[in-house]
Design an enzyme around this catalytic site. Structure first.
Site, short mmCIF file in Angstrom:
data_model
loop_
_atom_site.label_atom_id
_atom_site.label_comp_id
_atom_site.label_asym_id
_atom_site.label_seq_id
_atom_site.Cartn_x
_atom_site.Cartn_y
_atom_site.Cartn_z
N LYS A 113 31.90 -22.09 -22.57
CA LYS A 113 31.56 -23.82 -23.15
C LYS A 113 30.99 -24.98 -21.99
O LYS A 113 31.62 -24.38 -20.82
CB LYS A 113 33.48 -23.82 -23.11
CG LYS A 113 33.98 -23.60 -24.58
CD LYS A 113 35.81 -23.61 -24.52
CE LYS A 113 36.26 -23.36 -25.90
NZ LYS A 113 35.87 -23.97 -26.95
N ARG A 142 39.39 -15.75 -34.00
CA ARG A 142 39.42 -15.40 -35.00
C ARG A 142 39.89 -13.69 -34.99
O ARG A 142 40.26 -12.86 -36.22
CB ARG A 142 38.07 -16.08 -36.30
CG ARG A 142 37.08 -15.44 -35.66
CD ARG A 142 36.02 -16.32 -35.98
NE ARG A 142 36.48 -18.48 -36.09
CZ ARG A 142 35.86 -19.21 -36.66
NH1 ARG A 142 34.76 -19.29 -37.19
NH2 ARG A 142 35.73 -20.40 -35.92
N1 BES Z 1 39.71 -23.09 -28.54
C1 BES Z 1 38.25 -23.16 -29.10
C2 BES Z 1 38.97 -24.50 -30.75
C3 BES Z 1 39.70 -25.84 -29.43
C4 BES Z 1 38.42 -26.79 -28.89
C5 BES Z 1 40.94 -25.83 -29.99
C6 BES Z 1 39.13 -27.58 -29.12
C7 BES Z 1 41.47 -26.75 -29.01
C8 BES Z 1 40.23 -27.91 -28.71
C9 BES Z 1 38.14 -21.76 -30.28
O1 BES Z 1 37.72 -21.06 -29.65
C10 BES Z 1 37.02 -22.67 -30.23
O2 BES Z 1 35.86 -22.55 -29.24
N2 BES Z 1 35.79 -22.45 -31.49
C11 BES Z 1 34.70 -23.05 -31.17
C12 BES Z 1 33.90 -22.51 -32.28
C13 BES Z 1 32.79 -22.19 -33.10
C14 BES Z 1 32.04 -21.18 -31.65
C15 BES Z 1 32.57 -21.42 -34.41
C16 BES Z 1 34.90 -23.70 -32.09
O3 BES Z 1 35.30 -25.10 -32.47
O4 BES Z 1 33.70 -25.17 -31.44
MN MN Z 2 36.43 -20.25 -28.22
#
Ligand code: BES
Ligand code: MN
Ligand code: ZN
Length: 517
Positions: free
Chosen positions: A297, A371
């Site tokens: 990230k 997931r």
């Molecule tokens: N934990 C994150 C989602 C999230 C983002 C929760 C911001 C709370 C605040 C999740 O694991 C994630 O990173 N999701 C990605 C999925 C994508 C890579 C398909 C996302 O939402 O960008």
């Molecule tokens: Mn994630």
């Protein structure tokens, strides 16, 4: 396991309910709740009755959560410090929750130990809000407990300049007096017990969310579940890496690959006395820190990913609350837990893994990790318990924040009635959810050329493609719901004492399960 701190013990708040009037109670703060209607009708008289100047009403409008602190000489009287607190039109219980939270926040700021609330209007308030006095008392107490919450256990106080001034002053509300209850005292007492349980369990969840990654590992989350089990007298079993491997939980193991800390899988099992009306499995995403893994990230805001176990925290809070409320429903809480780190042995984009269900998954993005661990937990829930209902909660997608913002959760279900029930519980509890579709058009987006399914979708509808992914692992179960709490689980810095973990979902699910009891 020194850094695997569990959670705080149950609230030390003592609640006293009395039929007698509030005015003479010796309190550090006497609270006079006033709605906009009440204010017009008899606000002046209420102030006069307490020897207070009516002039305060020039400024105080009675909107929900509005506060005014007034002082009087307390010689021969009850409290010297009075709080007027607004509950707006008082049409929904949320108005009262807001009022209770605001007054408690202030009471803690002012170091008040004994707080008395004038509840003489509770019969009329309840009628107007179309609720029972018992329910409303529950909301008020729960709001007070929630508003009094502070996350200060990681502060040493060493640099605190005000420390001397505040030394010896109470840091928490010790006693809450609900006074003037008259004939309603019995039902207020009942409601307030429930409110205390729910508020305390919400705060347990908030504590876990607020603990950063170096203070709460997967093992720490398991310890927290165990502690909840001790308090709520339900059974807790923790699977270690060896057991997780034996069970073939390939999703959980894949996410854990880049980590220095072992994964855990925790099973909480509350069985009511007598035959349960239903068996409900609750699954909570327990990613104790989500760096994104190899698909790392961006730095900005990454610290907030300590909250990526909010689904797990909520499930732990709910099972404890249900057990303490002794609802006639068997509740199985399942928490797959790990952090998501980019270590040298981490899983890589392009990898194909095999989940517990035997379904193979192509890893399009290692940041879509939630997931993967939920997939195994859903498989385990169905195979091991064949529950009547399965609900999972997860901070699953940033896309859900884009769609619904920070206050509302996304909800999916393959069961109309279940979706209705969850929606209604959201409206009643103030923890709102909005349903999104599970149409098959979206399944196209997560097709993989090399595996059964991909963990990432092509552009658009990221919340829905995540839900479609999970649907594969429900194995035909007819009563499943998925709740994406990425937005409301955590309030960003700057929201003052209301920032950080919110405990979102505890109230929602307790309301839901109560509606089935
Ligand atoms: N934990 C994150 C989602 C999230 C983002 C929760 C911001 C709370 C605040 C999740 O694991 C994630 O990173 N999701 C990605 C999925 C994508 C890579 C398909 C996302 O939402 O960008
Ligand atoms: Mn994630
Ligand atoms: Zn995540």
């Amino acid at each position: 396991m020194n850094k695997n701190t569990g959670n705080t013990p149950a609230s030390g708040l003592n609640i006293v309910v009395t039929a007698k009037p509030a005015a003479p109670v010796k309190a550090d703060l006497l609270v006079l709740p006033l709605g906009t209607r009440e204010l017009k009708k008899d606000g002046g008289a209420a102030l006069k009755g307490l020897d207070l100047d009516e002039g305060a009403l020039n400024d105080f409008k009675g909107t929900a959560g509005e506060l005014a602190i007034l002082y009087r000489s307390a010689v021969g009287k009850g409290a010297a410090r009075i709080a007027l607190v607004g509950f707006g039109e008082g049409r929904s219980s949320d108005d009262f929750r807001k009022a209770a939270e605001a007054l408690a926040r202030k009471a803690v700021d002012l170091h008040c130990s004994v707080v008395a609330i004038d509840c003489s209007g509770i019969g009329a308030w309840a009628k107007h809000a179309k609720r029972t006095p018992e329910y409303l008392a529950g909301v008020i107490v729960e709001g007070v407990v929630y508003g009094a919450y502070r996350f200060d256990r990681l502060k040493s106080g060493k640099l605190d300049k005000e420390k001397k001034r505040d030394a010896g002053k109470p840091k928490a509300i010790g006693e809450l007096v609900l006074a003037g209850c008259g004939d309603h005292a019995g039902s207020v007492e009942k409601g307030s017990n429930a409110g205390l349980v729910i508020g305390t369990c919400q705060n347990t969840a908030r504590d876990l969310v607020n603990l950063p990654g170096n203070h709460l590992s997967a093992e720490g989350l398991a310890v927290a579940a165990r502690e909840a089990g001790k308090r709520g007298c339900f059974e807790v079993t923790v699977f270690d890496r060896k057991r997780i491997t034996e069970l073939g939980m390939g999703g959980l193991l894949a996410v854990n690959k880049g980590s220095e800390e072992p994964p855990t899988f925790t099973v909480m099992d509350y069985q009511p006395k007598g035959k349960p009306k239903k068996t409900v499995a609750l699954v909570g995403k327990g990613v104790t820190f989500d760096s994104g893994g190899i698909s790392i990230k961006p730095a900005a805001g990454m610290d907030e990913m300590k909250s990526d176990m909010a689904g797990a925290a909520c499930v732990i809070g709910v099972v404890e609350a249900i057990a303490k409320l002794a609802l006639p429903i068997r509740v199985i809480g399942l928490v797959p837990a790990t952090d998501n780190m980019p270590g040298g042995s981490a899983q890589k984009p392009g990898d194909v893994i095999t989940t517990m269900s035997s379904i193979t998954v192509e890893i399009g993005n290692t940041d879509a990790e939630g997931r993967l661990i939920l997939a195994d937990a859903l498989t385990y829930a169905k195979r091991e318990y064949d529950p009547d209902v399965v609900i999972d909660l997860a901070t699953l997608t940033g896309a859900c924040i884009v769609a619904l913002g920070m206050k509302v959760a996304g909800m999916f279900s393959n069961d109309e009635e279940l979706a209705e029930d969850i929606y209604s519980a959201g409206q009643a509890s103030g923890e709102k959810v909005w349903r999104l579709p599970l149409w098959d058009e979206y399944a196209e987006q997560i097709k993989s050329d090399v595996a059964d399914v991909s963990n990432t979708g092509s552009k658009g509808a990221g919340t829905i493609t995540a839900a479609k992914f999970l649907e594969n692992f429900v194995e035909g179960h007819k009563h499943w719901a998925h709740i994406d709490i990425a937005g409301p689980a955590y309030a960003a810095k700057g929201a003052g004492s209301g920032s950080g973990g919110t405990g979102f979902g505890v109230r929602l699910l307790v309301d839901l399960l109560k509606s089935w009891s």
